[in-house]
Design a protein around this motif. Structure first.
Motif, PDB file in Angstrom:
ATOM      1  N   PRO A   1       8.242   2.462  12.612  1.00  0.00           N
ATOM      2  CA  PRO A   1       8.335   1.440  11.568  1.00  0.00           C
ATOM      3  C   PRO A   1       9.375   1.786  10.504  1.00  0.00           C
ATOM      4  O   PRO A   1       9.741   2.947  10.331  1.00  0.00           O
ATOM      5  CB  PRO A   1       6.939   1.457  10.947  1.00  0.00           C
ATOM      6  CG  PRO A   1       6.439   2.840  11.194  1.00  0.00           C
ATOM      7  CD  PRO A   1       7.149   3.406  12.389  1.00  0.00           C
ATOM      8  N   ASP A   2       9.850   0.751   9.822  1.00  0.00           N
ATOM      9  CA  ASP A   2      10.532   0.957   8.543  1.00  0.00           C
ATOM     10  C   ASP A   2       9.425   1.003   7.505  1.00  0.00           C
ATOM     11  O   ASP A   2       8.633   0.050   7.391  1.00  0.00           O
ATOM     12  CB  ASP A   2      11.439  -0.244   8.208  1.00  0.00           C
ATOM     13  CG  ASP A   2      12.767  -0.195   8.943  1.00  0.00           C
ATOM     14  OD1 ASP A   2      13.117   0.871   9.478  1.00  0.00           O
ATOM     15  OD2 ASP A   2      13.451  -1.232   8.969  1.00  0.00           O
ATOM     16  N   LEU A   3       9.344   2.078   6.758  1.00  0.00           N
ATOM     17  CA  LEU A   3       8.296   2.178   5.742  1.00  0.00           C
ATOM     18  C   LEU A   3       8.503   1.099   4.678  1.00  0.00           C
ATOM     19  O   LEU A   3       9.639   0.634   4.458  1.00  0.00           O
ATOM     20  CB  LEU A   3       8.333   3.565   5.084  1.00  0.00           C
ATOM     21  CG  LEU A   3       7.953   4.725   6.018  1.00  0.00           C
ATOM     22  CD1 LEU A   3       8.313   6.063   5.379  1.00  0.00           C
ATOM     23  CD2 LEU A   3       6.461   4.692   6.364  1.00  0.00           C
ATOM     24  N   ARG A   4       7.439   0.741   4.027  1.00  0.00           N
ATOM     25  CA  ARG A   4       7.471  -0.220   2.914  1.00  0.00           C
ATOM     26  C   ARG A   4       8.661   0.066   1.966  1.00  0.00           C
ATOM     27  O   ARG A   4       8.835   1.203   1.516  1.00  0.00           O
ATOM     28  CB  ARG A   4       6.152  -0.021   2.170  1.00  0.00           C
ATOM     29  CG  ARG A   4       5.903  -0.828   0.976  1.00  0.00           C
ATOM     30  CD  ARG A   4       4.613  -0.363   0.345  1.00  0.00           C
ATOM     31  NE  ARG A   4       3.442  -0.792   1.096  1.00  0.00           N
ATOM     32  CZ  ARG A   4       2.503  -1.630   0.623  1.00  0.00           C
ATOM     33  NH1 ARG A   4       2.584  -2.071  -0.611  1.00  0.00           N
ATOM     34  NH2 ARG A   4       1.472  -1.976   1.355  1.00  0.00           N
ATOM     35  N   GLY A   5       9.485  -0.964   1.723  1.00  0.00           N
ATOM     36  CA  GLY A   5      10.621  -0.803   0.801  1.00  0.00           C
ATOM     37  C   GLY A   5      11.853  -0.168   1.416  1.00  0.00           C
ATOM     38  O   GLY A   5      12.864   0.011   0.739  1.00  0.00           O
ATOM     39  N   HIS A   6      11.786   0.208   2.690  1.00  0.00           N
ATOM     40  CA  HIS A   6      12.923   0.846   3.373  1.00  0.00           C
ATOM     41  C   HIS A   6      13.400  -0.054   4.512  1.00  0.00           C
ATOM     42  O   HIS A   6      12.619  -0.851   5.053  1.00  0.00           O
ATOM     43  CB  HIS A   6      12.519   2.209   3.944  1.00  0.00           C
ATOM     44  CG  HIS A   6      12.150   3.224   2.904  1.00  0.00           C
ATOM     45  ND1 HIS A   6      10.979   3.170   2.188  1.00  0.00           N
ATOM     46  CD2 HIS A   6      12.802   4.326   2.462  1.00  0.00           C
ATOM     47  CE1 HIS A   6      10.925   4.200   1.342  1.00  0.00           C
ATOM     48  NE2 HIS A   6      12.019   4.916   1.486  1.00  0.00           N
ATOM     49  N   GLY A   7      14.659   0.116   4.900  1.00  0.00           N
ATOM     50  CA  GLY A   7      15.203  -0.637   6.032  1.00  0.00           C
ATOM     51  C   GLY A   7      14.963  -2.126   5.867  1.00  0.00           C
ATOM     52  O   GLY A   7      15.255  -2.714   4.826  1.00  0.00           O
ATOM     53  N   GLU A   8      14.339  -2.724   6.887  1.00  0.00           N
ATOM     54  CA  GLU A   8      14.112  -4.179   6.863  1.00  0.00           C
ATOM     55  C   GLU A   8      12.715  -4.548   6.376  1.00  0.00           C
ATOM     56  O   GLU A   8      12.318  -5.701   6.481  1.00  0.00           O
ATOM     57  CB  GLU A   8      14.298  -4.739   8.274  1.00  0.00           C
ATOM     58  CG  GLU A   8      15.694  -4.564   8.825  1.00  0.00           C
ATOM     59  CD  GLU A   8      15.770  -5.056  10.259  1.00  0.00           C
ATOM     60  OE1 GLU A   8      16.508  -6.015  10.503  1.00  0.00           O
ATOM     61  OE2 GLU A   8      15.077  -4.497  11.131  1.00  0.00           O
TER      62      GLU A   8
ATOM     63  N   LYS B   1       8.810  -7.844  13.573  1.00  0.00           N
ATOM     64  CA  LYS B   1       8.228  -7.834  12.225  1.00  0.00           C
ATOM     65  C   LYS B   1       6.792  -8.310  12.276  1.00  0.00           C
ATOM     66  O   LYS B   1       6.442  -9.144  13.112  1.00  0.00           O
ATOM     67  CB  LYS B   1       9.029  -8.764  11.315  1.00  0.00           C
ATOM     68  CG  LYS B   1      10.327  -8.153  10.859  1.00  0.00           C
ATOM     69  CD  LYS B   1      10.903  -8.857   9.662  1.00  0.00           C
ATOM     70  CE  LYS B   1      12.169  -8.122   9.233  1.00  0.00           C
ATOM     71  NZ  LYS B   1      12.934  -8.784   8.237  1.00  0.00           N
ATOM     72  N   THR B   2       5.991  -7.775  11.377  1.00  0.00           N
ATOM     73  CA  THR B   2       4.605  -8.229  11.284  1.00  0.00           C
ATOM     74  C   THR B   2       4.151  -8.104   9.834  1.00  0.00           C
ATOM     75  O   THR B   2       4.817  -7.443   9.028  1.00  0.00           O
ATOM     76  CB  THR B   2       3.684  -7.395  12.212  1.00  0.00           C
ATOM     77  OG1 THR B   2       2.390  -7.981  12.212  1.00  0.00           O
ATOM     78  CG2 THR B   2       3.578  -5.940  11.765  1.00  0.00           C
ATOM     79  N   THR B   3       3.039  -8.745   9.517  1.00  0.00           N
ATOM     80  CA  THR B   3       2.508  -8.618   8.154  1.00  0.00           C
ATOM     81  C   THR B   3       1.385  -7.583   8.153  1.00  0.00           C
ATOM     82  O   THR B   3       0.443  -7.662   8.938  1.00  0.00           O
ATOM     83  CB  THR B   3       1.977  -9.985   7.660  1.00  0.00           C
ATOM     84  OG1 THR B   3       3.064 -10.904   7.720  1.00  0.00           O
ATOM     85  CG2 THR B   3       1.491  -9.895   6.228  1.00  0.00           C
ATOM     86  N   ILE B   4       1.571  -6.586   7.293  1.00  0.00           N
ATOM     87  CA  ILE B   4       0.614  -5.474   7.179  1.00  0.00           C
ATOM     88  C   ILE B   4       0.241  -5.337   5.713  1.00  0.00           C
ATOM     89  O   ILE B   4       1.135  -5.205   4.876  1.00  0.00           O
ATOM     90  CB  ILE B   4       1.297  -4.150   7.645  1.00  0.00           C
ATOM     91  CG1 ILE B   4       1.551  -4.142   9.147  1.00  0.00           C
ATOM     92  CG2 ILE B   4       0.503  -2.929   7.236  1.00  0.00           C
ATOM     93  CD1 ILE B   4       0.322  -4.080   9.992  1.00  0.00           C
ATOM     94  N   ASN B   5      -1.025  -5.333   5.408  1.00  0.00           N
ATOM     95  CA  ASN B   5      -1.475  -5.208   4.016  1.00  0.00           C
ATOM     96  C   ASN B   5      -0.707  -6.155   3.087  1.00  0.00           C
ATOM     97  O   ASN B   5      -0.298  -5.774   1.979  1.00  0.00           O
ATOM     98  CB  ASN B   5      -1.343  -3.748   3.542  1.00  0.00           C
ATOM     99  CG  ASN B   5      -2.279  -2.827   4.323  1.00  0.00           C
ATOM    100  OD1 ASN B   5      -3.339  -3.248   4.763  1.00  0.00           O
ATOM    101  ND2 ASN B   5      -1.884  -1.575   4.500  1.00  0.00           N
ATOM    102  N   GLY B   6      -0.445  -7.373   3.573  1.00  0.00           N
ATOM    103  CA  GLY B   6       0.195  -8.411   2.755  1.00  0.00           C
ATOM    104  C   GLY B   6       1.708  -8.330   2.665  1.00  0.00           C
ATOM    105  O   GLY B   6       2.315  -9.128   1.942  1.00  0.00           O
ATOM    106  N   ILE B   7       2.343  -7.381   3.334  1.00  0.00           N
ATOM    107  CA  ILE B   7       3.810  -7.319   3.270  1.00  0.00           C
ATOM    108  C   ILE B   7       4.417  -7.294   4.680  1.00  0.00           C
ATOM    109  O   ILE B   7       3.788  -6.864   5.636  1.00  0.00           O
ATOM    110  CB  ILE B   7       4.321  -6.093   2.472  1.00  0.00           C
ATOM    111  CG1 ILE B   7       3.806  -4.801   3.097  1.00  0.00           C
ATOM    112  CG2 ILE B   7       3.984  -6.166   1.008  1.00  0.00           C
ATOM    113  CD1 ILE B   7       4.607  -3.612   2.685  1.00  0.00           C
TER     114      ILE B   7
END
Ligand code: MLT
Length: 264
Positions: free
Chosen positions: A50-57, A2-8
């Protein structure tokens, strides 16, 4: 990872070494949809999924997530991972995102694989339907959407109940706000047809011949407008062609990668 990208918080897989392959899943799935490609290709390539924003984990945000928003997340992830230009493999909504990515970050691309996707945008009726579904998902959760979509994901002739359960699992991990955001984003995506003739990338198009969601004829049509296109139609496979027919899919992807290696 996991990492933080654009604040998420974004969850992703990064395995192997070599030419980077970026696998972008469709709606409302997760990177698990590419598990059979991660296994196959990470021995010879660097595979990023990646899991796209709002998907998966990955974390969800409120409101519409446009194809450009997803593309920005992907570019920021690649930047952080210092991959250099990638071959982007986008399935369905992942293909819509690929078109946005190609418009915004052409310097990050060295090849394109469009899987069971289409260039055209939504009709006004389809867009209205997506907005209504987004409302329903926000109120009632993702289950009714999952129930209606699962049967359309695999070939109509598929009788593999274990696979049906796996597909259900992949979809059920998406968050209601993430699913609603994707629906609202897809509803407002532009028509990418005018971009096809401008693509200066070696491009592979793959569809299953029994796709109930996006007919393989969409891939056929797109291939005629792309300068350097190869078309592969996989028999007896549905919308989730890479998951349903991994051997056929991987063989054709590998052949294209090998044949176009010098060009990437
Ligand atoms: C997908 O698989 O990503 C979706 O079916 C795409 C769509 O709803 O247009």
């Amino acid at each position: 990872m996991k990492t933080t990208i654009n604040g998420i918080q974004i969850a992703y897989t990064d395995e192997g070494q070599g030419t980077p392959l970026l696998f972008v899943h469709g709606f409302p799935l997760s990177r698990g949809a590419w598990q059979k490609q991660v296994e196959e290709f990470s021995g010879r390539y660097r595979v990023i999924a990646p899991d796209l924003r709002g998907h998966g984990e990955s974390e969800a945000t409120h409101g519409a997530v446009t194809m450009e928003n997803y593309a920005r997340d992907l570019q920021a992830l690649l930047d952080q991972l210092k991959t250099g230009p990638v071959i982007l493999i986008g399935h369905s909504m992942g293909g819509y995102i690929a078109f946005a990515f190609a418009r915004m970050f052409p310097q990050f691309l060295r090849g394109l694989v469009l899987v069971a996707t289409r260039a055209v945008g939504d009709s006004p009726e389809a867009a209205a339907g997506r907005r209504a579904t987004a409302e329903k998902v926000r109120k009632e959760g993702v289950q009714s959407l999952v129930d209606s979509m699962v049967p359309k994901m695999l070939s109509s002739k598929s009788s593999d109940l274990k696979m049906v359960q796996e597909v259900r699992g992949l979809m059920s991990s998406s968050k209601p706000e993430g699913v609603a955001g994707a629906l609202l984003g897809m509803a407002q995506r532009p028509d990418s047809t005018p971009d096809l003739g401008k693509l200066e990338l070696s491009t592979l198009l793959i569809s299953g011949d029994d796709d109930a969601l996006i007919p393989y004829t969409e891939s056929e049509k797109m291939s005629k407008s792309i300068f350097e296109a190869k078309l592969e139609i996989i028999p007896h496979a549905g919308h989730l062609v890479a998951f349903e027919s991994p051997q056929e899919f991987n063989r054709r992807l590998e052949a294209w990668l090998a044949a176009s290696a010098g060009k990437h």
